[in-house]
Design an enzyme around this catalytic site. Structure first.
Site, PDB file in Angstrom:
ATOM      1  CD  GLU A   7      -5.101   4.173  -6.232  1.00  0.00           C
ATOM      2  OE1 GLU A   7      -6.078   4.790  -6.687  1.00  0.00           O
ATOM      3  OE2 GLU A   7      -5.165   3.480  -5.213  1.00  0.00           O
ATOM      4  CB  CYS A  53       2.290   6.754   0.812  1.00  0.00           C
ATOM      5  SG  CYS A  53       1.789   5.037   0.971  1.00  0.00           S
ATOM      6  CB  CYS A  98      -0.360  -7.004  -2.414  1.00  0.00           C
ATOM      7  SG  CYS A  98       0.591  -7.448  -0.937  1.00  0.00           S
ATOM      8  CB  CYS A 140      -3.357  -8.082   5.097  1.00  0.00           C
ATOM      9  SG  CYS A 140      -1.589  -8.345   5.260  1.00  0.00           S
ATOM     10  CB  CYS A 156      -5.017  -4.740   3.183  1.00  0.00           C
ATOM     11  SG  CYS A 156      -4.134  -3.607   2.105  1.00  0.00           S
ATOM     12  CB  CYS A 158      -3.202   2.778   5.591  1.00  0.00           C
ATOM     13  SG  CYS A 158      -2.190   4.046   6.282  1.00  0.00           S
TER      14      CYS A 158
END
Ligand code: SAH
Length: 341
Positions: A89, A102, A109, A113, A116, A330
């Site tokens: 995305e 962005c 990933c 975290c 997230c 985010c």
């Protein structure tokens, strides 16, 4: 075959020299790709048929597929399909100062975290340089706009894909490329210390943002796995080195998580940690995701935190909230799209 959108100007010059052609052809190719925005080699009308045939043998030229597009107020979220069927995305934000995009740097990933969404899918692979360049080209073409600012804050950890990210910057910052100014590009990292050290020797004035999110190791260990590898003191040390070397100001991102890191004491501790460092803190109102254990801080807590930093002479801003209605904010981007939005 290598997609031409991932090839730097320098590499193209070498390529042409190797096939006994003049290296200025690299500039001509760049102009076709990034200024005139053609879609196939045959349209490069100032390049000889023979050279075009050679280019076709050695490079492919194709873009990404837009699978879905969600339009919100001042924000557009894109879902792209990559050649191998993976999905990523990118999010376009319209600010009063320009259009900021962005982009994602990896499929999934591995940084882990806890707050997230993007990290729920483990890293499948790094994005190729061309796949990052093309996120920009596709959005510009689709909306018929120019991107003025680029942030590497989508899915993935940019410094876990260092070489491709540097190539991306080389291509888009090149005057004959998209010519995006390096000061308009921001790389955000969760704090991979060796890569920050490497990056301080890179000669372009790209902005660096560090996802700090906590004033001490105790809290940071609870919310970011990477802190067990590179704890806060190592990050602060490398940031100081970075500032000495580059003379650039660093941004610390700080997500405001209710009851986790948002007390006045936390703000005081953060002020002590950052005292004297040429930086500013960007407070990010947490975007709630399916990680139900985290809640966003109240407006009042954010304001108090902000005031405390200010009083202690720390430069601070609160990030404008963008795109939460289309899950484009985010930490809400994801690559395992089918599992539900
Ligand atoms: N891996 C890089 C870049 C991607 S995340 C990094 O960690 O910096 C971009 C920023 O969004 C980071 O500061 C990240 O911590 C933050 N973020 C992640 N999830 C969020 C959420 N749910 N709400 C607000 N910010 C979030």
């Amino acid at each position: 075959m290598t997609n031409i959108y991932g090839v730097t100007h320098k590499c193209l010059e070498n390529y042409f020299e190797n096939i006994n052609e003049k290296k200025f052809k690299a500039t001509q190719v760049f102009e076709w790709l990034y200024q005139k925005r053609i879609n196939n080699f045959d349209d490069m009308s100032n390049i000889s048929k023979r050279v075009i045939e050679k280019l076709k043998e050695d490079y492919s030229i194709h873009k990404l597929e837009i699978l879905n597009k969600q339009v919100g107020e001042d924000v557009v979220k894109y879902l792209f399909r990559l050649d191998d069927n993976n999905k990523i995305e990118a999010v376009l934000m319209r600010h009063d100062y320009g259009n900021s995009l962005c982009i994602s740097t990896q499929v999934g990933c591995n940084m882990g975290c806890h707050f997230c969404e993007s990290g729920r899918l483990k890293k499948v692979r790094n994005l190729e340089t061309c796949e990052m360049v093309l996120q920009i080209l596709m959005v510009e073409e689709d909306l018929n706009i120019r991107i003025s600012h680029l942030v590497l804050m989508g899915i993935g950890e940019p410094f876990d894909n260092y070489d491709n990210v540097i190539n991306l910057i080389e291509i888009i910052n090149h005057p004959k490329g998209i010519a995006l100014g390096s000061r308009h590009i921001t790389i955000s990292t969760c704090g991979l210390v060796p890569k920050i050290r490497e990056f301080m020797n890179y000669d372009k004035q790209v902005n660096l943002a560090i996802s700090l999110h906590a004033p001490n190791n105790e809290i940071r260990n609870k919310i970011m796995n990477i802190n067990k590898v590179y704890p806060i003191e190592e990050i602060i040390n490398v940031v100081k080195e970075y500032i000495n070397k580059t003379n650039r100001r660093v941004t610390f991102e700080y997500i405001m998580l209710k009851g986790v890191n948002d007390s006045i004491d936390n703000a005081l501790e953060l002020s002590r940690l950052l005292k004297g460092i040429n930086c500013y803190v960007n407070l990010i109102p947490y975007n709630e995701t399916s990680h139900i254990e985290f809640r966003k801080s109240s407006k009042e807590n954010i304001n108090n935190f902000y005031d405390t930093l200010k009083k202690n002479n720390i430069n601070v801003t609160v990030r404008r909230e963008f795109g939460s209605k289309v899950s484009a904010a985010c930490g809400q981007l994801r690559s395992n799209y089918e599992e539900g939005i």
